[in-house]
Each structure stands twice: as structure tokens, then as C-alpha cells.
Design an enzyme around this catalytic site. Structure first.
Site, PDB file in Angstrom:
ATOM      1  N   THR A   4      -0.859  31.851  46.897  1.00 13.61           N
ATOM      2  CA  THR A   4       0.616  31.363  46.902  1.00 13.61           C
ATOM      3  C   THR A   4       1.032  30.352  45.680  1.00 13.61           C
ATOM      4  O   THR A   4       0.166  29.591  45.387  1.00 13.61           O
ATOM      5  CB  THR A   4       1.021  30.655  48.044  1.00 13.61           C
ATOM      6  OG1 THR A   4       2.407  30.748  48.373  1.00 13.61           O
ATOM      7  CG2 THR A   4       0.103  29.679  48.656  1.00 13.61           C
ATOM      8  N   ASP A   5       2.330  30.380  45.402  1.00 10.96           N
ATOM      9  CA  ASP A   5       2.847  29.295  44.824  1.00 10.96           C
ATOM     10  C   ASP A   5       2.950  27.959  45.427  1.00 10.96           C
ATOM     11  O   ASP A   5       2.889  26.913  44.579  1.00 10.96           O
ATOM     12  CB  ASP A   5       4.258  29.717  43.907  1.00 10.96           C
ATOM     13  CG  ASP A   5       5.254  29.943  45.207  1.00 10.96           C
ATOM     14  OD1 ASP A   5       4.793  30.265  46.176  1.00 10.96           O
ATOM     15  OD2 ASP A   5       6.514  29.582  45.280  1.00 10.96           O
ATOM     16  N   TYR A  28       0.249  25.097  55.161  1.00 11.52           N
ATOM     17  CA  TYR A  28      -0.076  26.678  54.090  1.00 11.52           C
ATOM     18  C   TYR A  28      -0.480  26.503  53.099  1.00 11.52           C
ATOM     19  O   TYR A  28      -1.549  27.160  52.716  1.00 11.52           O
ATOM     20  CB  TYR A  28       1.430  27.344  54.527  1.00 11.52           C
ATOM     21  CG  TYR A  28       1.473  28.580  53.727  1.00 11.52           C
ATOM     22  CD1 TYR A  28       0.761  29.882  54.286  1.00 11.52           C
ATOM     23  CD2 TYR A  28       2.041  28.907  52.634  1.00 11.52           C
ATOM     24  CE1 TYR A  28       0.651  31.120  53.644  1.00 11.52           C
ATOM     25  CE2 TYR A  28       2.095  29.945  51.924  1.00 11.52           C
ATOM     26  CZ  TYR A  28       1.637  31.159  52.281  1.00 11.52           C
ATOM     27  OH  TYR A  28       1.362  32.422  51.673  1.00 11.52           O
ATOM     28  N   LYS A  32      -4.269  27.801  51.696  1.00 18.29           N
ATOM     29  CA  LYS A  32      -4.455  29.066  50.650  1.00 18.29           C
ATOM     30  C   LYS A  32      -5.152  28.624  49.444  1.00 18.29           C
ATOM     31  O   LYS A  32      -5.978  29.137  49.030  1.00 18.29           O
ATOM     32  CB  LYS A  32      -2.872  29.271  50.064  1.00 18.29           C
ATOM     33  CG  LYS A  32      -2.258  30.232  51.118  1.00 18.29           C
ATOM     34  CD  LYS A  32      -3.019  31.599  51.679  1.00 18.29           C
ATOM     35  CE  LYS A  32      -2.520  32.526  51.048  1.00 18.29           C
ATOM     36  NZ  LYS A  32      -3.185  33.771  51.355  1.00 18.29           N
ATOM     37  N   TRP A  53       7.532  33.813  46.805  1.00 16.23           N
ATOM     38  CA  TRP A  53       8.871  34.394  47.311  1.00 16.23           C
ATOM     39  C   TRP A  53       8.826  35.703  47.772  1.00 16.23           C
ATOM     40  O   TRP A  53       9.538  36.697  47.461  1.00 16.23           O
ATOM     41  CB  TRP A  53       9.917  33.883  46.708  1.00 16.23           C
ATOM     42  CG  TRP A  53      10.098  32.648  46.463  1.00 16.23           C
ATOM     43  CD1 TRP A  53       9.280  31.623  46.335  1.00 16.23           C
ATOM     44  CD2 TRP A  53      11.377  31.927  46.040  1.00 16.23           C
ATOM     45  NE1 TRP A  53       9.789  30.405  46.027  1.00 16.23           N
ATOM     46  CE2 TRP A  53      10.893  30.569  45.880  1.00 16.23           C
ATOM     47  CE3 TRP A  53      12.538  32.329  45.852  1.00 16.23           C
ATOM     48  CZ2 TRP A  53      12.046  29.654  45.598  1.00 16.23           C
ATOM     49  CZ3 TRP A  53      13.692  31.368  45.405  1.00 16.23           C
ATOM     50  CH2 TRP A  53      13.387  30.078  45.378  1.00 16.23           C
TER      51      TRP A  53
END
Length: 193
Positions: A4-5, A28, A32, A53
Site C-alpha cells: 500500500t501507499d 495498517y 503492510k 486508493w
């Protein structure tokens, strides 16, 4: 491994490369990033794809939340000072298939085909821009008010800017990435929404 970003702190106002420093703001993102480290430690030839997103025609995601809210409300507030790239899950799936095809076609391990890659739609938008686009494409009449993060508190801190630089994945795997609004239209059309 899909990541994820949210591994980034979101304090750099330019597209982020795979080599930019990570420093997650919430649990989160921390988990990750830990998953990335474990994957590379246990299997140095791992392929990690950071995305951002993510939305689809089904399930719980921002697009479906906006559509549901429009059925119940005439006015909504949406955060306007967090910027990223909305990413259609269908585009991510196509990119993953392309990556797997290229990796398997080499018939051998190739270090250039492993490591961390970024994939998200082209362009950038705030959550406010994203919501407005959902309603514009659907021709839904609803008033969307831009609000600041500080005025819309959530349990987890979120990064302010996480637009991902996709140069590496495009060059390595020959992937063409659509603009986020084009993909949003495709998603809404495919779902009959």
C-alpha cells in the site's frame, strides 16, 4: 505481495518512488511494510506491488460508499487535503497478469523483475475530487463540501500525499496505465451503476 501507499508518511509533495523512505503513520501501514520486509527476507526474488486508493464495482470501498450516501443524503462532507491516485481493481488485476506473464516468459530468475514496484492509476486527486467525479459520471445531484482532515477526524492517521511514481513498473513490464477518471468511468459502467 500486495502492499500500500500507506507505508509512506505522506509529507513529500511529489510522486513517490520505490526508493523513497517509508515511515507509516498507522497500524495498517506498519503491518503492510512489515509484510514487505518479511517477503523480501524469506524470498529475495519476491515481487511486491504497492497500490493506492483501491476500488471496485462490488464490495466495501470509497466509490460504493459515495453511491450509497447519495441515496440517503443531499449534502456530504469529503476530505480535500489528502491526495493520491484512485485505482480501479480491474486495472491492478490486468497489471498483475501482465507481470506474471513477463516473469514466467523469461524462463529464469531475473533480478530486474523482482523487488518493489508501484502501481496506481495515472493522475492525482483528493478524496473530494474523487467523490465529485463519481457523482459527475453518474450525473447524481448532491452537494459535496470540501473539508480538511482536521475537521473530519478518523481513528487512524492518514498520509496527506501518496501519489506513486509508476516509472519502474511501466519500464520493466511494459505496462500502460490509464488515467484514474477514465478507469472510474469504466468501473461505473461495467457495474451498471
Amino acid at each position: 505481495h500486495i502492499s500500500t501507499d500507506f507505508v509512506f508518511p505522506g509529507n513529500v509533495p511529489r510522486p513517490l518512488t520505490e526508493n523513497d523512505p517509508t515511515d507509516p503513520l498507522n497500524y495498517y501501514g506498519i503491518t503492510k511494510l512489515e509484510g514487505e520486509k518479511i517477503a523480501l527476507e524469506k524470498c529475495p526474488d519476491s515481487v511486491i506491488v504497492r497500490t493506492a486508493w483501491l476500488y471496485s464495482a462490488g464490495g466495501r470501498n470509497f466509490v460504493n460508499t459515495m453511491l450509497r450516501l447519495a441515496e440517503k443524503r443531499d449534502i456530504i462532507d469529503v476530505v480535500s487535503d489528502q491526495v493520491g491516485s484512485p485505482t480501479y481493481s480491474g486495472d491492478l488485476a490486468s497489471a498483475l497478469v501482465r507481470m506474471i506473464t513477463v516473469i514466467h516468459s523469461t524462463g529464469r530468475r531475473n533480478k530486474e523483475l523482482s523487488g518493489v514496484f508501484h502501481f496506481s492509476s495515472e493522475g492525482a486527486a483528493s478524496w473530494y475530487d474523487f467523490a465529485k467525479a463519481v457523482y459527475d459520471i453518474r450525473k447524481t445531484t448532491i452537494r459535496v463540501n470540501p473539508v480538511l482532515t482536521q475537521d473530519y477526524p478518523t481513528p487512524a492517521r492518514r498520509p496527506f500525499y501518496t501519489v506513486l511514481d509508476k516509472s519502474k513498473i511501466k519500464k520493466t513490464f511494459g505496462i500502460e496505465i490509464p488515467y484514474w477518471r477514465e478507469s472510474l468511468g469504466k468501473c461505473l459502467l461495467s457495474a451498471g451503476k
